[in-house]
Design a protein around this motif. Sequence first.
Motif, PDB file in Angstrom:
ATOM      1  N   SER A 199       0.805  -1.214   0.000  1.00  0.00           N
ATOM      2  CA  SER A 199       0.000   0.000   0.000  1.00  0.00           C
ATOM      3  C   SER A 199       0.840   1.267   0.000  1.00  0.00           C
ATOM      4  CB  SER A 199      -0.934   0.008   1.225  1.00  0.00           C
ATOM      5  OG  SER A 199      -1.946  -0.959   1.091  1.00  0.00           O
ATOM      6  N   LEU A 200       2.154   1.126  -0.044  1.00  0.00           N
ATOM      7  CA  LEU A 200       2.996   2.310  -0.131  1.00  0.00           C
ATOM      8  C   LEU A 200       2.794   2.968  -1.498  1.00  0.00           C
ATOM      9  CD1 LEU A 200       6.249   0.954   1.515  1.00  0.00           C
ATOM     10  CD2 LEU A 200       4.889   2.886   2.356  1.00  0.00           C
ATOM     11  N   PRO A 201       2.548   4.263  -1.521  1.00  0.00           N
ATOM     12  CA  PRO A 201       2.341   4.946  -2.807  1.00  0.00           C
ATOM     13  C   PRO A 201       3.557   4.803  -3.718  1.00  0.00           C
ATOM     14  CG  PRO A 201       1.690   6.348  -0.968  1.00  0.00           C
ATOM     15  CD  PRO A 201       2.400   5.177  -0.377  1.00  0.00           C
ATOM     16  N   PHE A 202       3.289   4.472  -4.977  1.00  0.00           N
ATOM     17  CA  PHE A 202       4.316   4.361  -6.018  1.00  0.00           C
ATOM     18  C   PHE A 202       5.335   3.255  -5.734  1.00  0.00           C
ATOM     19  CE2 PHE A 202       2.982   8.879  -5.899  1.00  0.00           C
ATOM     20  CZ  PHE A 202       2.405   8.984  -7.164  1.00  0.00           C
ATOM     21  N   ILE A 203       4.974   2.248  -4.919  1.00  0.00           N
ATOM     22  CA  ILE A 203       5.882   1.128  -4.674  1.00  0.00           C
ATOM     23  C   ILE A 203       6.114   0.331  -5.963  1.00  0.00           C
ATOM     24  CG2 ILE A 203       4.027  -0.433  -3.927  1.00  0.00           C
ATOM     25  CD1 ILE A 203       7.589  -0.375  -2.493  1.00  0.00           C
ATOM     26  N   PHE A 204       5.092   0.307  -6.838  1.00  0.00           N
ATOM     27  CA  PHE A 204       5.224  -0.359  -8.134  1.00  0.00           C
ATOM     28  C   PHE A 204       5.345   0.689  -9.237  1.00  0.00           C
ATOM     29  CE2 PHE A 204       2.626  -3.506  -5.703  1.00  0.00           C
ATOM     30  CZ  PHE A 204       3.573  -4.522  -5.656  1.00  0.00           C
TER      31      PHE A 204
ATOM     32  N   VAL B 271       6.439  -8.979  -9.556  1.00  0.00           N
ATOM     33  CA  VAL B 271       6.716  -9.112  -8.126  1.00  0.00           C
ATOM     34  C   VAL B 271       5.824 -10.170  -7.486  1.00  0.00           C
ATOM     35  CG1 VAL B 271       6.561  -7.934  -5.892  1.00  0.00           C
ATOM     36  CG2 VAL B 271       7.607  -6.766  -7.843  1.00  0.00           C
ATOM     37  N   MET B 272       4.515 -10.077  -7.718  1.00  0.00           N
ATOM     38  CA  MET B 272       3.567 -10.942  -7.016  1.00  0.00           C
ATOM     39  C   MET B 272       3.577 -12.378  -7.542  1.00  0.00           C
ATOM     40  SD  MET B 272       2.695  -8.805  -4.803  1.00  0.00           S
ATOM     41  CE  MET B 272       1.604  -9.897  -3.883  1.00  0.00           C
TER      42      MET B 272
ATOM     43  N   ASN C 262      -1.855   7.453 -10.881  1.00  0.00           N
ATOM     44  CA  ASN C 262      -1.350   6.068 -10.741  1.00  0.00           C
ATOM     45  C   ASN C 262      -0.558   5.897  -9.447  1.00  0.00           C
ATOM     46  OD1 ASN C 262      -2.414   5.292 -13.288  1.00  0.00           O
ATOM     47  ND2 ASN C 262      -0.612   6.102 -14.325  1.00  0.00           N
ATOM     48  N   HIS C 263      -1.085   6.472  -8.365  1.00  0.00           N
ATOM     49  CA  HIS C 263      -0.335   6.500  -7.111  1.00  0.00           C
ATOM     50  C   HIS C 263      -0.359   5.170  -6.357  1.00  0.00           C
ATOM     51  CE1 HIS C 263      -4.472   7.927  -6.339  1.00  0.00           C
ATOM     52  NE2 HIS C 263      -4.391   7.183  -5.254  1.00  0.00           N
ATOM     53  N   LEU C 264      -1.375   4.364  -6.591  1.00  0.00           N
ATOM     54  CA  LEU C 264      -1.462   3.064  -5.924  1.00  0.00           C
ATOM     55  C   LEU C 264      -1.768   1.967  -6.935  1.00  0.00           C
ATOM     56  CD1 LEU C 264      -3.612   3.937  -2.760  1.00  0.00           C
ATOM     57  CD2 LEU C 264      -1.165   3.394  -2.787  1.00  0.00           C
ATOM     58  N   ILE C 265      -1.022   0.892  -6.847  1.00  0.00           N
ATOM     59  CA  ILE C 265      -1.297  -0.317  -7.640  1.00  0.00           C
ATOM     60  C   ILE C 265      -1.306  -1.462  -6.634  1.00  0.00           C
ATOM     61  CG2 ILE C 265      -0.535  -1.825  -9.513  1.00  0.00           C
ATOM     62  CD1 ILE C 265       0.921   0.594 -10.719  1.00  0.00           C
ATOM     63  N   ILE C 266      -2.491  -1.808  -6.169  1.00  0.00           N
ATOM     64  CA  ILE C 266      -2.607  -2.739  -5.041  1.00  0.00           C
ATOM     65  C   ILE C 266      -3.122  -4.093  -5.541  1.00  0.00           C
ATOM     66  CG2 ILE C 266      -3.551  -3.081  -2.739  1.00  0.00           C
ATOM     67  CD1 ILE C 266      -4.170  -0.079  -2.677  1.00  0.00           C
ATOM     68  N   PRO C 267      -2.349  -5.155  -5.378  1.00  0.00           N
ATOM     69  CA  PRO C 267      -2.819  -6.475  -5.816  1.00  0.00           C
ATOM     70  C   PRO C 267      -3.962  -6.991  -4.956  1.00  0.00           C
ATOM     71  CG  PRO C 267      -0.707  -6.652  -4.681  1.00  0.00           C
ATOM     72  CD  PRO C 267      -0.997  -5.195  -4.816  1.00  0.00           C
ATOM     73  N   GLU C 268      -4.683  -7.945  -5.510  1.00  0.00           N
ATOM     74  CA  GLU C 268      -5.751  -8.628  -4.781  1.00  0.00           C
ATOM     75  C   GLU C 268      -5.470 -10.121  -4.807  1.00  0.00           C
ATOM     76  OE1 GLU C 268      -9.707  -7.553  -5.791  1.00  0.00           O
ATOM     77  OE2 GLU C 268      -9.310  -5.404  -5.626  1.00  0.00           O
ATOM     78  N   CYS C 269      -6.073 -10.830  -3.875  1.00  0.00           N
ATOM     79  CA  CYS C 269      -5.850 -12.279  -3.805  1.00  0.00           C
ATOM     80  C   CYS C 269      -7.159 -13.036  -3.942  1.00  0.00           C
ATOM     81  CB  CYS C 269      -5.195 -12.669  -2.484  1.00  0.00           C
ATOM     82  SG  CYS C 269      -6.297 -12.497  -1.047  1.00  0.00           S
TER      83      CYS C 269
ATOM     84  N   ASP D   1      13.728  -4.887  -2.124  1.00  0.00           N
ATOM     85  CA  ASP D   1      13.642  -6.033  -3.028  1.00  0.00           C
ATOM     86  C   ASP D   1      12.581  -5.805  -4.100  1.00  0.00           C
ATOM     87  OD1 ASP D   1      15.626  -7.285  -1.631  1.00  0.00           O
ATOM     88  OD2 ASP D   1      14.290  -8.632  -0.520  1.00  0.00           O
ATOM     89  N   ILE D   2      11.445  -5.245  -3.702  1.00  0.00           N
ATOM     90  CA  ILE D   2      10.380  -4.964  -4.668  1.00  0.00           C
ATOM     91  C   ILE D   2      10.859  -3.938  -5.689  1.00  0.00           C
ATOM     92  CG2 ILE D   2       8.116  -3.860  -4.957  1.00  0.00           C
ATOM     93  CD1 ILE D   2       7.297  -5.152  -2.289  1.00  0.00           C
TER      94      ILE D   2
END
Length: 329
Positions: free
Chosen positions: A107-112, A121-122, A232-239, A324-325
């Motif tokens: 959830s960190l902004p712009f981590i991706f 990554v995922m 495009n500040h957040l790119i949050i994966p879902e499971c 690492d990400i």
Amino acid sequence: MMYFAKAKTALIAATALSGLLAGAAQAETWRAWAIHPEDYPNVVAMQQFADEVTEKTEGRIEPTVYANGVLGAQPDAIEQVRAGAIAVGNFNMGPMGEIVPATNVLSLPFIFRDVDHMHKVMDGEIGQRFSDALSEEGLVALSWMDSGSRSFYNTKHAIETPADMDGMKFRVMNNDLYVQMVDQLGGNATPMAYGEVYQSLKTGVIDGAENNYPSFESSNHYEVAKYYSITNHLIIPECICVSTKVWDGVSDEDKALVTAAAVSAAETQRELWAEREMASKQKVEESGVAVNEVSDPAAFQSAMEPVYTKFIESNPDLESLIRDIQSVE
């Protein structure tokens, strides 16, 4: 002789019936949670998952998908899956940080850098680390879905620079990182349930929110918020996450079948998501929403430095995971 023939026939029938009942008794009915409407890419993929699991396990496991959040809001549903009351759910990692702190990194902004970076990554070793962390808290991540890239929208004006957000009230998901993000950009963050956003935008309780194109469109937020600014500040994966309490009772054979179905469903979701993004974008633009790409993305990214600094100070053990990400090419 006729008596014994009838008795034998009855015995065979009873044995067959007993076998059928035994088979039925072994069947597990799984309740599957989803928050979006039935035609949403995630829910279509979840239905594919349910159908494939039923077919591949020959009815030993029969998931039923409940869309539109009818089994509860996402935080409640997560707890129900952890407790085993709901077997499986399609969850966004945003609200997961309260339970599994490591997922706050996502959830960190712009981590991706972009969606492709998130997939790499995922789908790799780092994604397995997150899955391991989830499993310690009662959730098994079977596969990873998209939730697009999130941008800001509002009822006032286009956002070109962080200064354009000064004083505006923006709804965010219930996670302190999102509150910090908006605050650092000059806005006022307001955590709020997703279902309350439309009316709050309409009545002026909030000035804006942030989300991806399909959610902006399917929620009808575009009807009341006429400015969509691409950050495009957040790119949050879902499971697709299954309860460990349920999972522990599944045979190794069926675990393999269920996992394969989840991976296949995630692949379908990603394809449908890309199509839906384009369709939603077109619908939003045709409705008269003013869409713009921010003129200086670097200004938004650099404003997040205090967010990262505070996060690492509070979670020094996660600094290496962040690095690492960021190093994944």
